[in-house]
Scaffold this motif. Structure first.
Motif, PDB file in Angstrom:
ATOM      1  N   UNK A  15       0.798  -1.224   0.000  1.00 49.47           N
ATOM      2  CA  UNK A  15       0.000   0.000   0.000  1.00 49.47           C
ATOM      3  C   UNK A  15       0.834   1.280   0.000  1.00 49.47           C
ATOM      4  N   UNK A  16       2.127   1.184  -0.306  1.00 51.71           N
ATOM      5  CA  UNK A  16       2.990   2.359  -0.427  1.00 51.71           C
ATOM      6  C   UNK A  16       3.833   2.227  -1.697  1.00 51.71           C
ATOM      7  N   UNK A  17       3.166   2.175  -2.843  1.00 56.46           N
ATOM      8  CA  UNK A  17       3.918   1.931  -4.082  1.00 56.46           C
ATOM      9  C   UNK A  17       4.613   3.175  -4.611  1.00 56.46           C
ATOM     10  N   UNK A  18       5.740   2.973  -5.238  1.00 55.62           N
ATOM     11  CA  UNK A  18       6.356   3.964  -6.101  1.00 55.62           C
ATOM     12  C   UNK A  18       6.966   3.187  -7.261  1.00 55.62           C
ATOM     13  N   UNK A  19       7.260   3.881  -8.328  1.00 56.48           N
ATOM     14  CA  UNK A  19       7.640   3.197  -9.561  1.00 56.48           C
ATOM     15  C   UNK A  19       8.920   3.759 -10.146  1.00 56.48           C
ATOM     16  N   UNK A  20       9.649   2.905 -10.830  1.00 54.74           N
ATOM     17  CA  UNK A  20      10.776   3.324 -11.647  1.00 54.74           C
ATOM     18  C   UNK A  20      10.363   3.197 -13.098  1.00 54.74           C
ATOM     19  N   UNK A  21      10.841   4.115 -13.910  1.00 56.22           N
ATOM     20  CA  UNK A  21      10.586   4.065 -15.343  1.00 56.22           C
ATOM     21  C   UNK A  21      11.781   3.363 -15.966  1.00 56.22           C
ATOM     22  N   UNK A  22      11.524   2.227 -16.622  1.00 52.81           N
ATOM     23  CA  UNK A  22      12.612   1.386 -17.108  1.00 52.81           C
ATOM     24  C   UNK A  22      12.419   0.998 -18.565  1.00 52.81           C
ATOM     25  N   UNK A  23      13.544   0.649 -19.200  1.00 53.90           N
ATOM     26  CA  UNK A  23      13.547   0.043 -20.534  1.00 53.90           C
ATOM     27  C   UNK A  23      13.779  -1.437 -20.309  1.00 53.90           C
ATOM     28  N   UNK A  24      12.872  -2.265 -20.833  1.00 54.69           N
ATOM     29  CA  UNK A  24      12.930  -3.698 -20.554  1.00 54.69           C
ATOM     30  C   UNK A  24      12.366  -4.476 -21.743  1.00 54.69           C
ATOM     31  N   UNK A  25      12.804  -5.694 -21.898  1.00 51.82           N
ATOM     32  CA  UNK A  25      12.283  -6.570 -22.951  1.00 51.82           C
ATOM     33  C   UNK A  25      10.834  -6.928 -22.628  1.00 51.82           C
TER      34      UNK A  25
END
Length: 85
Positions: A15-25
């Protein structure tokens, strides 16, 4: 070569999400090892926190990486933030 995507990688606790913006297959799992990290995004903060390396994002898009719809919106927000400052 496999299709490359620019998408969000979920981090944080329950309930405490944060995100990274990534380049991925495209075929790899959401939270697996990324080719490159382009920035981060935290919508739980007010105002939301967004840091994105637009230069690298444009590079990957020019090489054929496909941004998800959410990432497309975040790129637009990052561009407006860059113009405002």
């Amino acid at each position: 070569m496999a299709e490359v995507m620019i998408r969000l990688k979920r981090l944080g606790g329950k309930k405490k999400p944060h995100n990274r913006i990534v380049v991925i297959t495209k075929t790899k799992a959401r939270d697996s090892r990324a080719i490159e990290e382009l920035g981060y995004y935290d919508a739980s903060k007010n105002p939301l926190v967004l840091k994105l390396n637009l230069e690298r994002a444009n590079y990957w898009i020019s090489k054929g990486a496909i941004p998800t719809p959410t990432i497309k919106q975040l790129i637009k927000k990052a561009k407006t933030q860059a113009q405002a400052s």
